[in-house]
Scaffold this motif. Structure first.
Motif, PDB file in Angstrom:
ATOM      1  N   PRO A   1     -25.067   7.501 -33.014  1.00  0.00           N
ATOM      2  CA  PRO A   1     -23.795   7.451 -33.763  1.00  0.00           C
ATOM      3  C   PRO A   1     -23.038   6.155 -33.489  1.00  0.00           C
ATOM      4  N   ALA A   2     -22.593   5.516 -34.554  1.00  0.00           N
ATOM      5  CA  ALA A   2     -21.869   4.247 -34.408  1.00  0.00           C
ATOM      6  C   ALA A   2     -20.571   4.424 -33.640  1.00  0.00           C
ATOM      7  N   GLU A   3     -20.025   5.656 -33.687  1.00  0.00           N
ATOM      8  CA  GLU A   3     -18.758   5.889 -32.993  1.00  0.00           C
ATOM      9  C   GLU A   3     -18.889   5.663 -31.485  1.00  0.00           C
ATOM     10  N   LEU A   4     -20.063   6.011 -30.923  1.00  0.00           N
ATOM     11  CA  LEU A   4     -20.260   5.815 -29.491  1.00  0.00           C
ATOM     12  C   LEU A   4     -20.236   4.330 -29.132  1.00  0.00           C
ATOM     13  N   ILE A   5     -20.907   3.518 -29.945  1.00  0.00           N
ATOM     14  CA  ILE A   5     -20.935   2.078 -29.691  1.00  0.00           C
ATOM     15  C   ILE A   5     -19.538   1.488 -29.857  1.00  0.00           C
ATOM     16  N   GLU A   6     -18.846   1.915 -30.900  1.00  0.00           N
ATOM     17  CA  GLU A   6     -17.497   1.397 -31.144  1.00  0.00           C
ATOM     18  C   GLU A   6     -16.542   1.800 -30.025  1.00  0.00           C
ATOM     19  N   ALA A   7     -16.662   3.029 -29.538  1.00  0.00           N
ATOM     20  CA  ALA A   7     -15.790   3.484 -28.454  1.00  0.00           C
ATOM     21  C   ALA A   7     -16.030   2.677 -27.188  1.00  0.00           C
ATOM     22  N   ALA A   8     -17.305   2.397 -26.896  1.00  0.00           N
ATOM     23  CA  ALA A   8     -17.614   1.594 -25.714  1.00  0.00           C
ATOM     24  C   ALA A   8     -17.063   0.175 -25.858  1.00  0.00           C
ATOM     25  N   THR A   9     -17.146  -0.378 -27.073  1.00  0.00           N
ATOM     26  CA  THR A   9     -16.621  -1.727 -27.304  1.00  0.00           C
ATOM     27  C   THR A   9     -15.107  -1.762 -27.127  1.00  0.00           C
ATOM     28  N   LEU A  10     -14.412  -0.730 -27.656  1.00  0.00           N
ATOM     29  CA  LEU A  10     -12.958  -0.661 -27.525  1.00  0.00           C
ATOM     30  C   LEU A  10     -12.531  -0.501 -26.067  1.00  0.00           C
ATOM     31  N   ASP A  11     -13.385   0.153 -25.274  1.00  0.00           N
ATOM     32  CA  ASP A  11     -13.073   0.321 -23.850  1.00  0.00           C
ATOM     33  C   ASP A  11     -13.378  -0.932 -23.034  1.00  0.00           C
ATOM     34  N   GLY A  12     -13.854  -1.958 -23.693  1.00  0.00           N
ATOM     35  CA  GLY A  12     -14.099  -3.218 -23.009  1.00  0.00           C
ATOM     36  C   GLY A  12     -15.496  -3.391 -22.462  1.00  0.00           C
ATOM     37  N   ALA A  13     -16.428  -2.504 -22.827  1.00  0.00           N
ATOM     38  CA  ALA A  13     -17.807  -2.633 -22.344  1.00  0.00           C
ATOM     39  C   ALA A  13     -18.527  -3.758 -23.074  1.00  0.00           C
ATOM     40  N   GLY A  14     -19.240  -4.586 -22.337  1.00  0.00           N
ATOM     41  CA  GLY A  14     -20.028  -5.650 -22.943  1.00  0.00           C
ATOM     42  C   GLY A  14     -21.330  -5.108 -23.511  1.00  0.00           C
ATOM     43  N   ARG A  15     -22.123  -6.017 -24.104  1.00  0.00           N
ATOM     44  CA  ARG A  15     -23.377  -5.574 -24.719  1.00  0.00           C
ATOM     45  C   ARG A  15     -24.330  -4.985 -23.690  1.00  0.00           C
ATOM     46  N   LEU A  16     -24.485  -5.660 -22.557  1.00  0.00           N
ATOM     47  CA  LEU A  16     -25.420  -5.168 -21.554  1.00  0.00           C
ATOM     48  C   LEU A  16     -24.983  -3.813 -21.011  1.00  0.00           C
ATOM     49  N   THR A  17     -23.689  -3.657 -20.771  1.00  0.00           N
ATOM     50  CA  THR A  17     -23.181  -2.369 -20.272  1.00  0.00           C
ATOM     51  C   THR A  17     -23.408  -1.269 -21.296  1.00  0.00           C
ATOM     52  N   THR A  18     -23.135  -1.580 -22.567  1.00  0.00           N
ATOM     53  CA  THR A  18     -23.337  -0.583 -23.633  1.00  0.00           C
ATOM     54  C   THR A  18     -24.798  -0.179 -23.729  1.00  0.00           C
ATOM     55  N   LEU A  19     -25.684  -1.169 -23.648  1.00  0.00           N
ATOM     56  CA  LEU A  19     -27.109  -0.864 -23.728  1.00  0.00           C
ATOM     57  C   LEU A  19     -27.564  -0.018 -22.537  1.00  0.00           C
ATOM     58  N   TRP A  20     -27.097  -0.378 -21.350  1.00  0.00           N
ATOM     59  CA  TRP A  20     -27.551   0.301 -20.139  1.00  0.00           C
ATOM     60  C   TRP A  20     -26.945   1.692 -19.993  1.00  0.00           C
ATOM     61  N   ARG A  21     -25.672   1.835 -20.348  1.00  0.00           N
ATOM     62  CA  ARG A  21     -24.967   3.090 -20.114  1.00  0.00           C
ATOM     63  C   ARG A  21     -25.043   4.071 -21.280  1.00  0.00           C
TER      64      ARG A  21
END
Length: 304
Positions: free
Chosen positions: A192-212
């Protein structure tokens, strides 16, 4: 009500029993015959079959050639799934999240099609093509190395006992990585795109988003990929049969269990002994699948 229930049961029995009968005849019956033949000394030609019990299995684990094949398959099991999955994940991530703001790159479908292309070829054809690539004199690989001034790195890739098995594993990885790249990219696209968008809004970088976020959600897909690649690594017969001299390579460097099974059955007419190899390979493959599934289930329970 009772008549409706009985009618439903009859319908289910009529739908399921024929399929079960076909499964028993064409799947379970050959397995049962192979298990029985592994306990005999049948030559494949003679009508005489002598029951020898576990003698074939006793000989099997005292056979230096089979033990060499077991070691080679074990190394392939360690290398091929891990490298293929790692490369498949890397390429899928680059295609799916390599664009601006973590979006798919331009022409993603073109890249996926190009990497998927080896799947259109059968393994014997791939092995034949790579046999020419590895040719010590006129091969593409050595020609490329000499062309860029790296003559010292040119090798007899399939004639060197220390390199032959690695050359075979490189072909298996090359032929498989495109399929798993597409598989992982499709799995990433279903997140779901919402999960990626939420992580981005929380300040997570690409590597953090991919890993977590992304990789944990791909656990089931990676698990299935590992099982299929493990089966491929425990086989390897077609590539070794076509590519290597002997076959089996120099000093049996590329000997695999499937090759020993084929040789004993169709060259030496030891079908009973070959069946014992097949049964052993069956249980090794089954053990791999069960362990992989149990490991994945344990991880899901811990996450829950």
């Amino acid at each position: 009500m009772t008549q409706d229930r009985h009618g439903r049961y009859r319908f289910l029995a009529g739908a399921i029993l024929p399929a079960l009968a076909l499964y028993a005849v064409f799947v379970l019956s050959p397995y049962a015959q192979a298990f029985y033949l592994s306990l005999t000394d049948w030559t494949g030609v003679s009508g005489q079959v002598n029951f020898v019990g576990l003698d074939n299995f006793t000989r099997l684990f005292g056979d230096p050639l089979f033990l060499a094949a077991l070691r080679n398959n074990g190394l392939m099991l360690l290398v091929v799934p891990v490298v293929t999955i790692a490369l498949g994940l890397l390429l899928a991530v680059l295609v799916t999240f390599g664009g601006r703001r973590g979006s798919a790159i331009r022409g993603a479908s073109t890249y996926q099609t190009a990497y998927f292309f080896p799947q259109l070829l059968s393994l014997p054809i791939i092995a034949l093509l790579w046999q020419f690539v590895y040719h010590p004199n006129d091969g593409l690989l050595n020609g490329l190395l000499r062309g860029i001034g790296l003559d010292g790195l040119a090798r007899t890739w399939l004639g060197d006992p220390h390199l032959a098995l690695w050359a075979v594993m490189a072909v298996l990885v090359w032929s498989s990585v495109g399929f798993y790249m597409v598989l992982f990219a499709a799995a990433m696209g279903s997140i779901p795109a919402e999960l990626i968008e939420a992580a981005t809004l929380d300040g997570a970088g690409r590597l953090t988003t991919l890993w977590r976020i992304v990789l944990p959600l791909l656990r089931d897909t990676v698990q299935v990929a590992f099982v299929y690649l493990g089966v491929l690594a425990l086989d390897g017969f077609a590539v070794v049969q076509v590519m290597t001299v002997g076959p089996g390579g120099p000093d049996n460097a590329t000997e695999v269990m499937g090759l020993g099974l084929y040789r004993n059955a169709f060259t030496f007419s030891k079908f009973g002994y070959a069946a014992a190899m097949g049964v052993t390979l069956f249980f090794l493959t089954l053990t791999l699948a069960v362990l992989a599934m149990r490991a994945g289930r344990r991880e899901r329970v811990e996450l829950a």
